[in-house]
Design a protein around this motif. Structure first.
Motif, PDB file in Angstrom:
ATOM      1  N   THR A  56      88.199  58.110  74.121  1.00 28.76           N
ATOM      2  CA  THR A  56      88.927  57.483  75.223  1.00 28.76           C
ATOM      3  C   THR A  56      89.591  56.184  74.770  1.00 28.76           C
ATOM      4  OG1 THR A  56      87.387  58.437  76.840  1.00 28.76           O
ATOM      5  CG2 THR A  56      88.712  56.542  77.553  1.00 28.76           C
ATOM      6  N   ALA A  57      88.858  55.393  73.984  1.00 36.50           N
ATOM      7  CA  ALA A  57      89.426  54.148  73.458  1.00 36.50           C
ATOM      8  C   ALA A  57      90.584  54.443  72.505  1.00 36.50           C
ATOM      9  CB  ALA A  57      88.343  53.343  72.743  1.00 36.50           C
ATOM     10  N   LEU A  58      90.453  55.525  71.736  1.00 36.35           N
ATOM     11  CA  LEU A  58      91.526  55.916  70.821  1.00 36.35           C
ATOM     12  C   LEU A  58      92.789  56.310  71.590  1.00 36.35           C
ATOM     13  CD1 LEU A  58      92.583  56.693  67.980  1.00 36.35           C
ATOM     14  CD2 LEU A  58      91.506  58.940  68.312  1.00 36.35           C
ATOM     15  N   TYR A  59      92.613  57.021  72.672  1.00 44.13           N
ATOM     16  CA  TYR A  59      93.765  57.413  73.504  1.00 44.13           C
ATOM     17  C   TYR A  59      94.491  56.178  74.023  1.00 44.13           C
ATOM     18  CZ  TYR A  59      96.346  59.111  77.554  1.00 44.13           C
ATOM     19  OH  TYR A  59      97.334  59.359  78.488  1.00 44.13           O
ATOM     20  N   LEU A  60      93.731  55.183  74.433  1.00 41.75           N
ATOM     21  CA  LEU A  60      94.349  53.961  74.929  1.00 41.75           C
ATOM     22  C   LEU A  60      95.060  53.200  73.803  1.00 41.75           C
ATOM     23  CD1 LEU A  60      91.505  52.743  77.311  1.00 41.75           C
ATOM     24  CD2 LEU A  60      93.696  53.763  77.963  1.00 41.75           C
ATOM     25  N   ALA A  74      85.908  50.017  73.242  1.00 39.36           N
ATOM     26  CA  ALA A  74      85.579  50.377  74.626  1.00 39.36           C
ATOM     27  C   ALA A  74      84.755  49.280  75.270  1.00 39.36           C
ATOM     28  CB  ALA A  74      84.809  51.699  74.650  1.00 39.36           C
ATOM     29  N   GLU A  75      85.003  49.072  76.562  1.00 38.94           N
ATOM     30  CA  GLU A  75      84.241  48.066  77.300  1.00 38.94           C
ATOM     31  C   GLU A  75      82.791  48.486  77.432  1.00 38.94           C
ATOM     32  OE1 GLU A  75      85.630  46.961  81.059  1.00 38.94           O
ATOM     33  OE2 GLU A  75      87.307  45.747  80.317  1.00 38.94           O
ATOM     34  N   ALA A  76      81.934  47.491  77.617  1.00 39.80           N
ATOM     35  CA  ALA A  76      80.522  47.783  77.896  1.00 39.80           C
ATOM     36  C   ALA A  76      80.408  48.474  79.241  1.00 39.80           C
ATOM     37  CB  ALA A  76      79.718  46.490  77.898  1.00 39.80           C
ATOM     38  N   PRO A  77      79.461  49.386  79.418  1.00 43.12           N
ATOM     39  CA  PRO A  77      79.348  50.123  80.678  1.00 43.12           C
ATOM     40  C   PRO A  77      79.209  49.231  81.895  1.00 43.12           C
ATOM     41  CG  PRO A  77      77.956  51.097  78.986  1.00 43.12           C
ATOM     42  CD  PRO A  77      78.492  49.820  78.416  1.00 43.12           C
ATOM     43  N   ALA A  78      78.618  48.037  81.720  1.00 37.45           N
ATOM     44  CA  ALA A  78      78.400  47.165  82.879  1.00 37.45           C
ATOM     45  C   ALA A  78      79.669  46.529  83.367  1.00 37.45           C
ATOM     46  CB  ALA A  78      77.367  46.090  82.521  1.00 37.45           C
TER      47      ALA A  78
END
Length: 358
Positions: free
Chosen positions: A332-336, A348-352
């Motif tokens: 997902t981060a790669l797509y962005l 990628a952001e932390a889940p929180a």
């Protein structure tokens, strides 16, 4: 011989405690029975030596097991030397029993020595020269004693025993060859199952295995995709595309730290797993990958190409522990990163935090 196969062959020489106990109980029992029947200093001394060698072998064997379980060096040389001494003691017992003139103890001692040969051969075929030495020391002394028994028929041992020794030695080498061949084939099959045939890097299976066995829980998974690879592959042919992938993999290897590893999981997609890095360090590493892998590639025959690389990063355990979860987050981060203009690194952001990337 590869080191991993050599280590496995050495480990096979230790066997298990039940196997060890069987040989020790037999040799000590035979020595004790004979010493009880012929209570002379030489036979009592043989019994004492037999007990001492077997006791030392047990202590060293347990030490080896304990050290191996803790990842420490093992006194393997001492254990093997004691095995040779044990064989020599058995052979010495057969030698003095034949010279005693008592055919009851001579039969018992020679039967024990002969029975030991089969066990030595099949238990130690991982080291056939060791097996050969132990066979010669345990059974060979019967030939030396034969001329002094006063029985001319014992001369037959000069033909029988050497023939037997050679046959068992050949069997040990044959079994060793079969074992090594099998282990090589198994190692090759495991390598092929876990590695990419083109680049030699681990594949998806190898990636999952490496992450599952990692000692450090905190790692960064960097998902790489080559920008512009399709244009090279379509415009210059698959051979040029394969050379580009191989060169990119080689360049990727040079950027890894000790303990890191890289994998090719398909097409022009690579994964790098960096251990012990935080969010900032992972981003910095991703930027370095973009810079270094984006340098021109000389593919030969005057063909020089340049491709970029986009990077998406997931962190463990922040984004999960399992490989599929980490790959999904990194993908997902790669797509962005690609939609933001390519040749970028996105962590990628932390889940929180709110959905998104930084």
């Amino acid at each position: 011989m590869p080191d991993d196969i050599r280590r496995a062959l050495i480990a096979s020489l230790f066997g298990t405690l039940p196997i060890f106990a069987g040989g020790v109980v037999n040799s000590i029992m035979v020595a004790a029975i004979i010493a009880g029947r012929m209570a002379t200093p030489v036979f009592l001394g043989w019994l004492a030596v037999e007990v001492a060698i077997c006791a030392l072998r047990l202590v060293v064997l347990l030490t080896c097991f304990r050290n191996a379980a803790r990842g420490r060096p093992t006194p393997t040389d001492v254990y093997l030397l004691l095995g040779v001494c044990w064989a020599g003691s058995v052979g010495f017992g057969a030698f003095i029993s034949l010279l005693s003139g008592d055919w009851v103890i001579a039969t018992l001692a020679c039967m024990s020595a002969a029975a030991m040969v089969g066990g030595v051969c099949f238990r130690n075929f991982g080291a056939p020269r060791l097996a050969a030495a132990m066979i010669v020391l345990s059974l060979g002394p019967t030939c030396l004693a034969a001329p002094f028994t006063g029985e001319w028929i014992m001369v037959a041992t000069f033909v029988q025993i050497p023939f037997y020794l050679v046959s068992m030695r050949m069997a040990a080498y044959k079994l060793n060859g079969l074992l090594v061949t099998t282990m090589r084939a198994q190692a090759e099959n495991q390598h092929l199952a876990r590695h990419d045939a083109l680049t030699g890097l681990p594949n998806r299976v190898g990636l999952m295995h490496a992450i599952e066995e990692r000692a450090d829980r905190r790692v960064a998974l960097l998902y790489l995709d080559l920008d512009g690879f399709k244009a090279v592959n379509d415009g210059h042919g698959h051979a040029a595309g394969d050379r580009l992938l191989t060169c990119a993999a080689d360049r990727l290897r040079t950027l890894l730290r000790s303990g890191d590893f890289a994998a090719r999981i398909g097409g022009d997609e690579f994964v790098v797993v960096a251990r012990g890095v935080d969010r900032r360090q992972a981003s910095s590493f991703g930027e370095r990958l973009i810079q270094e892998i984006g340098q021109p590639y000389d593919l030969g025959q005057g063909l020089v190409v340049r491709v970029g690389v986009s990077v998406g990063v997931a962190l463990a355990p922040d984004h999960g522990e399992d490989v599929p979860d980490l790959l999904d987050v990194a993908d997902t981060a790669l797509y962005l990163a690609k939609t933001a203009g390519k040749s970028r690194c996105v962590v990628a952001e932390a889940p929180a935090q709110a959905a998104g990337v930084v």
